[in-house]
Design an enzyme around this catalytic site. Structure first.
Site, PDB file in Angstrom:
ATOM      1  N   ASN A 185       8.388   0.892   2.874  1.00  0.00           N
ATOM      2  CA  ASN A 185       8.435   0.560   4.426  1.00  0.00           C
ATOM      3  C   ASN A 185      10.028  -0.449   4.420  1.00  0.00           C
ATOM      4  O   ASN A 185       9.978  -0.758   4.111  1.00  0.00           O
ATOM      5  CB  ASN A 185       7.277  -0.396   4.530  1.00  0.00           C
ATOM      6  CG  ASN A 185       7.554  -1.366   5.563  1.00  0.00           C
ATOM      7  OD1 ASN A 185       8.148  -1.233   6.332  1.00  0.00           O
ATOM      8  ND2 ASN A 185       6.463  -2.209   5.787  1.00  0.00           N
ATOM      9  N   HIS A 204       3.952   3.739  12.020  1.00  0.00           N
ATOM     10  CA  HIS A 204       5.230   2.353  10.897  1.00  0.00           C
ATOM     11  C   HIS A 204       4.627   3.058   9.091  1.00  0.00           C
ATOM     12  O   HIS A 204       3.624   3.518   9.251  1.00  0.00           O
ATOM     13  CB  HIS A 204       4.767   1.256  11.179  1.00  0.00           C
ATOM     14  CG  HIS A 204       5.636   0.425  10.202  1.00  0.00           C
ATOM     15  ND1 HIS A 204       6.473   0.564  10.100  1.00  0.00           N
ATOM     16  CD2 HIS A 204       5.448  -0.557   9.750  1.00  0.00           C
ATOM     17  CE1 HIS A 204       6.922  -0.592   9.161  1.00  0.00           C
ATOM     18  NE2 HIS A 204       6.466  -1.244   9.136  1.00  0.00           N
ATOM     19  N   CYS A 208       8.849  -5.145  12.041  1.00  0.00           N
ATOM     20  CA  CYS A 208       8.603  -3.709  12.131  1.00  0.00           C
ATOM     21  C   CYS A 208       8.695  -3.146  12.985  1.00  0.00           C
ATOM     22  O   CYS A 208       8.971  -2.266  13.573  1.00  0.00           O
ATOM     23  CB  CYS A 208       7.616  -3.428  11.187  1.00  0.00           C
ATOM     24  SG  CYS A 208       7.940  -3.903   9.077  1.00  0.00           S
TER      25      CYS A 208
HETATM   26  C1  LIG Z   1      -0.446  -4.495  -0.264  1.00  0.00           C
HETATM   27  C2  LIG Z   1      -1.633  -4.149  -0.575  1.00  0.00           C
HETATM   28  C3  LIG Z   1      -0.852  -2.343  -0.453  1.00  0.00           C
HETATM   29  C4  LIG Z   1      -2.335  -4.660  -1.807  1.00  0.00           C
HETATM   30  O1  LIG Z   1      -3.822  -4.474  -1.464  1.00  0.00           O
HETATM   31  P1  LIG Z   1      -4.624  -4.548  -2.275  1.00  0.00           P
HETATM   32  O2  LIG Z   1      -6.017  -3.550  -1.736  1.00  0.00           O
HETATM   33  O3  LIG Z   1      -5.177  -5.908  -0.929  1.00  0.00           O
HETATM   34  O4  LIG Z   1      -4.739  -5.604  -3.090  1.00  0.00           O
HETATM   35  P2  LIG Z   1      -4.726  -7.012  -3.642  1.00  0.00           P
HETATM   36  O5  LIG Z   1      -3.952  -8.200  -3.443  1.00  0.00           O
HETATM   37  O6  LIG Z   1      -6.145  -7.665  -3.548  1.00  0.00           O
HETATM   38  O7  LIG Z   1      -4.678  -7.820  -5.153  1.00  0.00           O
HETATM   39  C5  LIG Z   1      -5.537  -6.827  -6.218  1.00  0.00           C
HETATM   40  C6  LIG Z   1      -5.087  -6.728  -6.992  1.00  0.00           C
HETATM   41  O8  LIG Z   1      -3.453  -5.916  -7.207  1.00  0.00           O
HETATM   42  C7  LIG Z   1      -2.101  -7.118  -8.623  1.00  0.00           C
HETATM   43  N1  LIG Z   1      -1.350  -5.993  -8.143  1.00  0.00           N
HETATM   44  C8  LIG Z   1      -0.913  -6.848  -6.686  1.00  0.00           C
HETATM   45  N2  LIG Z   1       0.351  -6.123  -6.238  1.00  0.00           N
HETATM   46  C9  LIG Z   1       0.367  -5.104  -7.691  1.00  0.00           C
HETATM   47  C10 LIG Z   1       1.787  -3.991  -8.382  1.00  0.00           C
HETATM   48  N3  LIG Z   1       2.241  -3.635  -6.918  1.00  0.00           N
HETATM   49  N4  LIG Z   1       0.743  -3.407  -9.345  1.00  0.00           N
HETATM   50  C11 LIG Z   1       0.010  -3.878  -9.689  1.00  0.00           C
HETATM   51  N5  LIG Z   1      -0.844  -4.966  -9.744  1.00  0.00           N
HETATM   52  C12 LIG Z   1      -0.497  -5.510  -8.539  1.00  0.00           C
HETATM   53  C13 LIG Z   1      -3.310  -8.331  -7.627  1.00  0.00           C
HETATM   54  O9  LIG Z   1      -2.458  -9.055  -8.038  1.00  0.00           O
HETATM   55  C14 LIG Z   1      -4.733  -7.998  -7.991  1.00  0.00           C
HETATM   56  O10 LIG Z   1      -5.112  -8.706  -8.858  1.00  0.00           O
HETATM   57  P3  LIG Z   1      -6.044  -9.410  -9.233  1.00  0.00           P
HETATM   58  O11 LIG Z   1      -7.295  -8.365  -8.600  1.00  0.00           O
HETATM   59  O12 LIG Z   1      -6.038  -9.512 -11.282  1.00  0.00           O
HETATM   60  O13 LIG Z   1      -5.936 -10.955  -8.803  1.00  0.00           O
HETATM   61  C15 LIG Z   1      -2.479  -3.809   0.814  1.00  0.00           C
HETATM   62  O14 LIG Z   1      -2.784  -5.678   1.199  1.00  0.00           O
HETATM   63  C16 LIG Z   1      -1.820  -3.402   1.941  1.00  0.00           C
HETATM   64  O15 LIG Z   1      -1.319  -2.310   1.728  1.00  0.00           O
HETATM   65  N6  LIG Z   1      -1.390  -4.684   2.954  1.00  0.00           N
HETATM   66  C17 LIG Z   1      -0.733  -4.280   3.981  1.00  0.00           C
HETATM   67  C18 LIG Z   1       0.680  -4.437   3.405  1.00  0.00           C
HETATM   68  C19 LIG Z   1       1.545  -3.844   4.294  1.00  0.00           C
HETATM   69  O16 LIG Z   1       1.914  -3.363   4.789  1.00  0.00           O
HETATM   70  N7  LIG Z   1       2.523  -5.240   4.636  1.00  0.00           N
HETATM   71  C20 LIG Z   1       4.115  -4.502   5.823  1.00  0.00           C
HETATM   72  C21 LIG Z   1       3.296  -5.174   6.991  1.00  0.00           C
HETATM   73  S1  LIG Z   1       4.523  -4.082   8.180  1.00  0.00           S
END
Ligand SMILES: CC(C)(COP(=O)(O)OP(=O)(O)OC[C@H]1O[C@@H](n2cnc3c(N)ncnc32)[C@H](O)[C@@H]1OP(=O)(O)O)[C@@H](O)C(=O)NCCC(=O)NCCS
Length: 332
Positions: free
Chosen positions: A289, A259, A117
């Site tokens: 993204n 970003h 990115c």
């Molecule tokens: C990816 C992201 C949105 C996930 O949010 P989070 O609050 O951390 O969520 P978690 O990973 O803890 O998951 C929470 C729950 O949602 C679920 N979940 C994950 N993706 C899901 C989706 N698309 N739809 C529904 N539920 C989902 C998980 O399985 C988890 O369920 P569980 O509690 O039963 O195990 C967050 O971690 C994030 O923004 N990270 C940065 C990602 C990013 O920007 N990457 C690119 C960088 S260049």
């Protein structure tokens, strides 16, 4: 070629595939919901290349638009930087494919920059140095991604986050104070955290094999929470570093173009830096993204819609796999 005092972004260009994939469309593919995606990421829809479209198609369209706006012909381009993690082929580079498609057939240098990115900002730093050193005059820096080709459409934790798109910029010589002047660019990397966001399969470490495919290693993998933590910390730090180097304060910055990975990261970084929300550029809801393409396309959109005006100071920051992160300041 004479060296230049400064370099500038002479023009931007953007291109997205026509095909729109909404959160409701994704509900039909994986176990997710519009509500979950919207609340956690701010994304409502993203663009997806059709089977017969390639990364180089949108990259070339964005490049041609930037050249046209700058009044520079493809034959005048000296260097093309393809900033991407998702080239059409491993070889030749995306930049070479774009070179052929736009007709920059004057022997221009063409190569790819892979810092995920942070790709476009890394390419911009190289272009700025090339121009100021007098190595090249007209440098195309293209952030362009076909991320949909490297997503596991059965993995709800990644496939809802990314989209395809291309943002191009033409970097040319400038004098101090010229519109578009690049004031500061800082690019960092810390390879120790390479495993928290990667695409492990089909490289030389794990060449294509049935085992690679069966284990879905040809797709992007991510530890979302770890990425979130590093993203916030490093983007805030590199913005402070860029502001300090230029002896500028947040109050003097007119626009913040971060970003576009996730609305919660954008809001948290903006808050930690004390940016009022009306100064923060956002288009993640429309495109998701698009990795190396997010900053040039978002910057371009805010210029085209008259929000970012000539003379405005714009602070940019990004974060990606590597880990990589960057900060920069442009006077538009
Ligand atoms: C990816 C992201 C949105 C996930 O949010 P989070 O609050 O951390 O969520 P978690 O990973 O803890 O998951 C929470 C729950 O949602 C679920 N979940 C994950 N993706 C899901 C989706 N698309 N739809 C529904 N539920 C989902 C998980 O399985 C988890 O369920 P569980 O509690 O039963 O195990 C967050 O971690 C994030 O923004 N990270 C940065 C990602 C990013 O920007 N990457 C690119 C960088 S260049």
């Amino acid at each position: 070629m004479p060296s230049a005092k400064r370099s500038k972004i002479a023009a931007f260009g953007s291109a997205f595939p026509e095909q729109v994939l909404t959160n409701l469309d994704l509900e039909k593919i994986v176990d997710t919901s519009d509500q979950w995606i919207s609340e956690r990421t701010g994304i409502r829809e993203r663009r997806k290349l059709r089977d017969n479209e390639q990364n180089s198609d949108i990259a070339a369209a964005a490049a041609l638009q930037a050249l046209e706006r700058a009044g520079v012909s493809p034959m005048e381009v000296d260097c093309i930087l393809g900033c991407t993690t998702t080239p059409d082929r491993w070889m030749p580079s995306l930049a070479s494919a774009v070179q052929a498609k736009i007709g920059a057939n004057n022997g221009a240098t063409a190569y790819d920059v892979l810092t995920a990115c942070a790709g476009w900002m890394t390419g911009l730093q190289a272009a700025d140095a090339y121009v100021r050193a007098g190595v090249y005059k007209n440098v195309l820096v293209i952030g362009s991604e076909a991320l949909s080709r490297f997503l596991n459409w059965k993995d709800r934790t990644t496939c809802v986050l990314f989209g395809d798109g291309a943002g191009a910029s033409l970097v040319t010589p400038a004098n101090v104070g010229d519109p578009g002047e690049i004031l500061e660019l800082i690019v960092h990397s810390d390879g120790r955290y390479g495993d928290i966001l990667d695409l492990p399969g089909c490289g030389s470490q794990m060449p294509p094999s049935l085992a690679v495919l069966e284990n879905n290693l040809q797709y992007i993998r991510m530890n979302g929470q770890e990425v979130y933590k590093h993203a916030v910390r490093n983007m805030v730090a590199v913005c402070e570093e860029a502001l300090a180097r230029r002896k500028l304060t947040v109050e003097q910055i007119d626009w913040f173009v971060p970003h576009q990975a996730n609305i919660r990261i954008i809001e948290t970084v903006g808050k930690k830096l004390n940016f009022p929300t009306e100064k923060v550029a956002i288009n993640v809801h429309k495109y998701g993204n698009t990795s190396a393409a997010t900053i040039p396309t978002c910057f371009d959109e805010y210029v085209q819609t008259g929000k970012i005006k000539r003379g405005d100071l714009v602070l940019m920051t990004t974060f990606g796999g590597g880990l990589t992160w960057a900060g920069g300041i442009v006077r538009w």
